[in-house]
Design an enzyme around this catalytic site. Structure first.
Site, short mmCIF file in Angstrom:
data_model
loop_
_atom_site.label_atom_id
_atom_site.label_comp_id
_atom_site.label_asym_id
_atom_site.label_seq_id
_atom_site.Cartn_x
_atom_site.Cartn_y
_atom_site.Cartn_z
CE1 TYR A 183 -3.94 2.17 0.66
CE2 TYR A 183 -2.55 3.20 2.32
CZ TYR A 183 -3.69 3.21 1.53
OH TYR A 183 -4.57 4.26 1.62
N GLY A 185 1.37 3.87 1.58
CA GLY A 185 1.93 4.41 2.82
C GLY A 185 2.93 3.50 3.50
CE LYS A 186 0.67 -1.31 4.80
NZ LYS A 186 0.07 -1.16 6.13
CG ASN A 187 8.63 1.41 6.29
OD1 ASN A 187 7.69 2.14 6.61
ND2 ASN A 187 9.56 1.04 7.15
#
Length: 369
Positions: A183, A185-187
């Site tokens: 997604y 917003g993940k790292n």
């Protein structure tokens, strides 16, 4: 000063030329589903995660679902899950027809507490689903030992902890099948929904590759009732650009977190993140706790600082899970976390001036009380 909770611009500006080239490569190839880009990313991510196989999927929830289904989890079974997690962890269990059985977290690390696992195991328990919450690895030695003792499967939810480790081994490499999310917003984030499973079993990898594509290995010939859960070629191309930068971004997040730790130590009633010996933390989220959470969030908002609450209502109190019969007070640790946690900005490219403004604003809040 306006400081958003998440800001992709610094990261994406540095990669703009490479990302545009990746788009052009896919566009020119005129092949958009299950092609060379997905294969290349699967190979690269498996190598990064120190496992033999990676299968790209549509998102992290689908990855969890297919992992459990492939392990034979179904109606009448129970799967142990954290009481404090994003609801996707529970939903994946429900999709198989099994029942999620919540277990409370360790009060310092917020991860599944191995000391509480055995009391939750019954004759119907088939798997343990640990979540490496906020970016810190669970105590996988204890979890794996308990799973072996009771002949249980292990599926890691590694959506928030790509690149984290436990005793030198990467998260996403311990379980029978493990799931992650890309997604945005993940790292390691795509430019849309994306996910994957990791495993050292060729049998499991092949089964999931069939499930994700309508139950088909050969076009128009279907071996089982499958799904449309494929990683998109374009997202795979974007992820290939980003993956080589992940360790650098993790190091930056760890530096930011260490700065917060030092600057906020002893401020008010703040409870700062604690990293368990043997674990590493990649700080997908930097989460503080305070009994004045709502007031602090409102104050920071008034100062232009974005924050988020992960997560304001535990799964056992969600309307979707009312059929399980849980009530307020049944899982007090999860409920306390939901009432006191606040996530601060920890994105790649945040400036020292912005960090100083955040910390000074927090101190001003407490000085004014």
């Amino acid at each position: 000063m306006k400081i958003p909770f998440v800001n992709f611009e610094p990261m994406h500006h540095a990669l703009q030329a490479a990302m545009q080239a990746a788009f052009q490569r896919v566009y020119d190839a005129n092949w958009f589903v299950l092609g060379k880009e997905v294969e290349a990313f699967e190979t690269a991510y498996a190598q990064f995660n120190a496992v033999k196989y990676c299968v790209g999927l549509s998102n992290g929830l689908d990855a969890l679902h297919l992992a459990l289904k492939t392990l034979g989890i179904g109606v009448g079974d129970e799967v142990i899950v954290p009481s404090n997690t994003y609801i996707a962890t529970w939903l994946a269990v429900s999709y198989t027809g099994a029942t999620p059985i919540p277990v409370e977290p360790n009060t310092e690390t917020y991860n599944l507490d191995p000391a509480k696992l055995e009391e939750a195991i019954t004759s119907r328990t088939k798997a343990i689903l640990p979540v490496h919450l906020y970016g810190q690895s669970c105590n996988m030695t204890s979890i794996i030992n308990i799973a072996k003792k009771y002949d249980l499967k292990v599926v890691e939810d590694n959506a928030q902890a790509q690149g984290a480790s436990w005793e030198g081994c990467l998260t996403g490499s311990f379980g029978h099948i493990n799931a992650t999310s890309f997604y945005p917003g993940k790292n390691l984030g795509a430019l849309g929904d994306a996910g994957a499973i990791t495993t050292n079993s060729i049998e499991y990898a092949e089964q999931i590759a069939i499930y994700r594509n309508y139950g088909s290995k050969q076009k128009y010939y279907n071996e089982r009732i499958g799904y449309n859960m494929r990683l998109d070629e374009l997202q795979a191309a974007f992820l290939q650009v980003k993956l080589p930068h992940l360790n650098k971004w993790i190091a930056e997040r760890q530096t930011i977190a260490q700065w917060y730790n030092e600057a906020l130590k002893g401020v008010g009633d703040l409870f700062l993140p604690i990293v368990e010996p043997g674990a590493t933390h990649v700080y997908h989220l930097y989460v503080i706790r305070t009994q004045y959470r709502d007031a602090l969030q409102a104050y920071l908002t008034s100062r232009g600082i974005g924050t988020l609450i992960h997560y304001p209502l535990p799964p056992h109190l969600q309307k979707a899970y009312s059929y399980l019969g849980y009530k307020k007070g049944d899982f007090p640790i999860a409920e306390a976390l939901a009432n006191t946690c606040l996530s601060l900005p920890v994105w790649s490219g945040i400036s020292n001036e912005e960090l100083m403004f955040i910390v000074n604003s927090i101190k001003e809040f407490y000085n004014g009380r």
